[in-house]
Scaffold this motif. Structure first.
Motif, PDB file in Angstrom:
ATOM      1  N   THR A  48       0.843  -1.176   0.000  1.00 60.25           N
ATOM      2  CA  THR A  48       0.000   0.000   0.000  1.00 60.25           C
ATOM      3  C   THR A  48       0.886   1.236   0.000  1.00 60.25           C
ATOM      4  OG1 THR A  48      -1.628  -1.204   1.279  1.00 60.25           O
ATOM      5  CG2 THR A  48      -1.877   1.181   1.209  1.00 60.25           C
ATOM      6  N   MET A  49       0.650   2.094  -0.959  1.00 58.44           N
ATOM      7  CA  MET A  49       1.448   3.319  -1.047  1.00 58.44           C
ATOM      8  C   MET A  49       0.860   4.352  -0.102  1.00 58.44           C
ATOM      9  SD  MET A  49       2.241   3.735  -5.015  1.00 58.44           S
ATOM     10  CE  MET A  49       3.250   2.588  -5.884  1.00 58.44           C
ATOM     11  N   ARG A  50       1.675   4.863   0.768  1.00 58.54           N
ATOM     12  CA  ARG A  50       1.204   5.868   1.724  1.00 58.54           C
ATOM     13  C   ARG A  50       1.142   7.243   1.080  1.00 58.54           C
ATOM     14  NH1 ARG A  50       5.231   3.654   6.019  1.00 58.54           N
ATOM     15  NH2 ARG A  50       4.163   1.753   6.591  1.00 58.54           N
ATOM     16  N   SER A  51       2.172   7.582   0.344  1.00 57.34           N
ATOM     17  CA  SER A  51       2.237   8.903  -0.270  1.00 57.34           C
ATOM     18  C   SER A  51       2.680   8.755  -1.719  1.00 57.34           C
ATOM     19  CB  SER A  51       3.232   9.777   0.503  1.00 57.34           C
ATOM     20  OG  SER A  51       3.400  10.995  -0.154  1.00 57.34           O
ATOM     21  N   PRO A  52       1.734   8.795  -2.657  1.00 54.66           N
ATOM     22  CA  PRO A  52       2.096   8.602  -4.061  1.00 54.66           C
ATOM     23  C   PRO A  52       3.145   9.589  -4.554  1.00 54.66           C
ATOM     24  CG  PRO A  52      -0.282   8.699  -3.788  1.00 54.66           C
ATOM     25  CD  PRO A  52       0.340   9.024  -2.460  1.00 54.66           C
ATOM     26  N   ALA A  53       3.119  10.806  -4.037  1.00 56.62           N
ATOM     27  CA  ALA A  53       4.068  11.818  -4.508  1.00 56.62           C
ATOM     28  C   ALA A  53       5.507  11.415  -4.209  1.00 56.62           C
ATOM     29  CB  ALA A  53       3.753  13.165  -3.874  1.00 56.62           C
ATOM     30  N   THR A  54       5.740  10.712  -3.089  1.00 57.58           N
ATOM     31  CA  THR A  54       7.103  10.337  -2.759  1.00 57.58           C
ATOM     32  C   THR A  54       7.486   8.995  -3.367  1.00 57.58           C
ATOM     33  OG1 THR A  54       6.388   9.343  -0.689  1.00 57.58           O
ATOM     34  CG2 THR A  54       7.089  11.631  -0.602  1.00 57.58           C
ATOM     35  N   ARG A  55       6.495   8.198  -3.762  1.00 59.23           N
ATOM     36  CA  ARG A  55       6.786   6.875  -4.305  1.00 59.23           C
ATOM     37  C   ARG A  55       6.972   6.867  -5.823  1.00 59.23           C
ATOM     38  NH1 ARG A  55       7.083   2.360  -0.711  1.00 59.23           N
ATOM     39  NH2 ARG A  55       6.475   3.199   1.282  1.00 59.23           N
ATOM     40  N   CYS A  56       6.176   7.642  -6.540  1.00 58.46           N
ATOM     41  CA  CYS A  56       6.254   7.660  -7.999  1.00 58.46           C
ATOM     42  C   CYS A  56       7.217   8.754  -8.441  1.00 58.46           C
ATOM     43  CB  CYS A  56       4.867   7.890  -8.598  1.00 58.46           C
ATOM     44  SG  CYS A  56       3.699   6.571  -8.224  1.00 58.46           S
ATOM     45  N   LYS A  57       8.049   8.413  -9.402  1.00 59.36           N
ATOM     46  CA  LYS A  57       9.077   9.352  -9.870  1.00 59.36           C
ATOM     47  C   LYS A  57       8.925   9.618 -11.361  1.00 59.36           C
ATOM     48  CE  LYS A  57      12.372   7.750  -6.419  1.00 59.36           C
ATOM     49  NZ  LYS A  57      13.646   7.100  -6.171  1.00 59.36           N
ATOM     50  N   ASN A  58       9.703  10.557 -11.858  1.00 58.93           N
ATOM     51  CA  ASN A  58       9.797  10.895 -13.277  1.00 58.93           C
ATOM     52  C   ASN A  58       8.462  11.292 -13.886  1.00 58.93           C
ATOM     53  OD1 ASN A  58      12.556  10.297 -13.190  1.00 58.93           O
ATOM     54  ND2 ASN A  58      12.183   8.153 -13.620  1.00 58.93           N
ATOM     55  N   GLY A  59       7.642  12.010 -13.089  1.00 58.12           N
ATOM     56  CA  GLY A  59       6.375  12.510 -13.601  1.00 58.12           C
ATOM     57  C   GLY A  59       5.220  11.532 -13.507  1.00 58.12           C
ATOM     58  N   LYS A  60       5.464  10.332 -12.966  1.00 58.87           N
ATOM     59  CA  LYS A  60       4.410   9.318 -12.876  1.00 58.87           C
ATOM     60  C   LYS A  60       3.522   9.577 -11.665  1.00 58.87           C
ATOM     61  CE  LYS A  60       7.069   5.815 -15.275  1.00 58.87           C
ATOM     62  NZ  LYS A  60       7.593   4.476 -15.253  1.00 58.87           N
ATOM     63  N   VAL A  61       2.278   9.075 -11.747  1.00 58.16           N
ATOM     64  CA  VAL A  61       1.313   9.227 -10.665  1.00 58.16           C
ATOM     65  C   VAL A  61       0.826   7.848 -10.229  1.00 58.16           C
ATOM     66  CG1 VAL A  61       0.550  11.520 -11.386  1.00 58.16           C
ATOM     67  CG2 VAL A  61      -0.603   9.500 -12.296  1.00 58.16           C
ATOM     68  N   ASN A  62       0.281   7.781  -9.006  1.00 61.07           N
ATOM     69  CA  ASN A  62      -0.226   6.527  -8.462  1.00 61.07           C
ATOM     70  C   ASN A  62      -1.638   6.282  -8.970  1.00 61.07           C
ATOM     71  OD1 ASN A  62      -0.957   4.316  -6.960  1.00 61.07           O
ATOM     72  ND2 ASN A  62      -1.073   5.406  -5.036  1.00 61.07           N
ATOM     73  N   LYS A  63      -1.840   5.159  -9.624  1.00 54.19           N
ATOM     74  CA  LYS A  63      -3.173   4.763 -10.084  1.00 54.19           C
ATOM     75  C   LYS A  63      -3.324   3.279  -9.782  1.00 54.19           C
ATOM     76  CE  LYS A  63      -6.302   5.043 -13.961  1.00 54.19           C
ATOM     77  NZ  LYS A  63      -6.491   5.493 -15.333  1.00 54.19           N
ATOM     78  N   ASN A  64      -4.217   2.965  -8.841  1.00 53.47           N
ATOM     79  CA  ASN A  64      -4.436   1.579  -8.414  1.00 53.47           C
ATOM     80  C   ASN A  64      -3.138   0.909  -7.963  1.00 53.47           C
ATOM     81  OD1 ASN A  64      -7.190   1.762  -9.025  1.00 53.47           O
ATOM     82  ND2 ASN A  64      -6.814   1.225 -11.157  1.00 53.47           N
ATOM     83  N   ASN A  65      -2.366   1.621  -7.144  1.00 54.21           N
ATOM     84  CA  ASN A  65      -1.098   1.133  -6.591  1.00 54.21           C
ATOM     85  C   ASN A  65      -0.049   0.844  -7.658  1.00 54.21           C
ATOM     86  OD1 ASN A  65      -1.792   1.385  -3.902  1.00 54.21           O
ATOM     87  ND2 ASN A  65      -2.714  -0.642  -3.838  1.00 54.21           N
ATOM     88  N   ARG A  66      -0.140   1.520  -8.801  1.00 56.78           N
ATOM     89  CA  ARG A  66       0.880   1.399  -9.842  1.00 56.78           C
ATOM     90  C   ARG A  66       1.291   2.799 -10.269  1.00 56.78           C
ATOM     91  NH1 ARG A  66      -0.996  -1.628 -14.710  1.00 56.78           N
ATOM     92  NH2 ARG A  66       1.196  -1.541 -15.203  1.00 56.78           N
ATOM     93  N   CYS A  67       2.562   2.998 -10.548  1.00 56.60           N
ATOM     94  CA  CYS A  67       3.034   4.290 -11.035  1.00 56.60           C
ATOM     95  C   CYS A  67       2.885   4.317 -12.549  1.00 56.60           C
ATOM     96  CB  CYS A  67       4.492   4.516 -10.630  1.00 56.60           C
ATOM     97  SG  CYS A  67       4.709   4.761  -8.856  1.00 56.60           S
ATOM     98  N   VAL A  68       2.069   5.245 -13.030  1.00 59.05           N
ATOM     99  CA  VAL A  68       1.808   5.361 -14.460  1.00 59.05           C
ATOM    100  C   VAL A  68       1.911   6.823 -14.862  1.00 59.05           C
ATOM    101  CG1 VAL A  68       0.297   3.326 -14.546  1.00 59.05           C
ATOM    102  CG2 VAL A  68      -0.683   5.565 -14.105  1.00 59.05           C
ATOM    103  N   CYS A  69       2.099   7.050 -16.154  1.00 61.91           N
ATOM    104  CA  CYS A  69       2.129   8.413 -16.661  1.00 61.91           C
ATOM    105  C   CYS A  69       0.706   8.969 -16.670  1.00 61.91           C
ATOM    106  CB  CYS A  69       2.710   8.440 -18.067  1.00 61.91           C
ATOM    107  SG  CYS A  69       4.479   8.123 -18.110  1.00 61.91           S
TER     108      CYS A  69
END
Length: 110
Positions: A48-69
């Motif tokens: 479970t991602m607590r903070s998507p902003a700190t977990r996803c990099k290179n412009g990606k966002v958290n969507k259903n626990n996956r980092c996607v553009c």
């Protein structure tokens, strides 16, 4: 009575379902228990991602626990870039104002 390796289900002998690798039997299927998901042939904990902003990099966002553009962007070389943009600058409409042409005499120039 059913033959070995089978069991009675709804009045018929069916192949016995044996669940492995952390899967639980529900009816005649093997499923992963809550807070896990199937990966390959086993159940693994869902992270479970607590903070998507700190977990996803290179412009990606958290969507259903996956980092996607995000929409309007595509992934290129591991980074999200806007659709329809290129790295080469567009040529100005007026070539006299193009800094690449400074110092070049143009026809009709002064």
């Amino acid at each position: 009575e059913c033959p070995q390796g089978t069991e009675l289900s709804r009045g018929r002998c069916v192949k016995k379902v044996v669940c492995k690798n952390g899967m639980k039997r529900v009816g005649n299927q093997c499923i992963c228990p809550p807070a896990t998901r199937k990966q390959g042939n086993r159940c693994v904990p869902v992270v479970t991602m607590r903070s998507p902003a700190t977990r996803c990099k290179n412009g990606k966002v958290n969507k259903n626990n996956r980092c996607v553009c995000p929409s309007g962007t595509v992934e290129k070389s591991g980074r999200c870039i806007k659709v329809g943009t290129s790295r080469t600058p567009k040529r100005p409409k007026n070539p006299r104002k193009d800094p690449r042409n400074m110092g070049v005499r143009h026809q009709g120039g002064r």
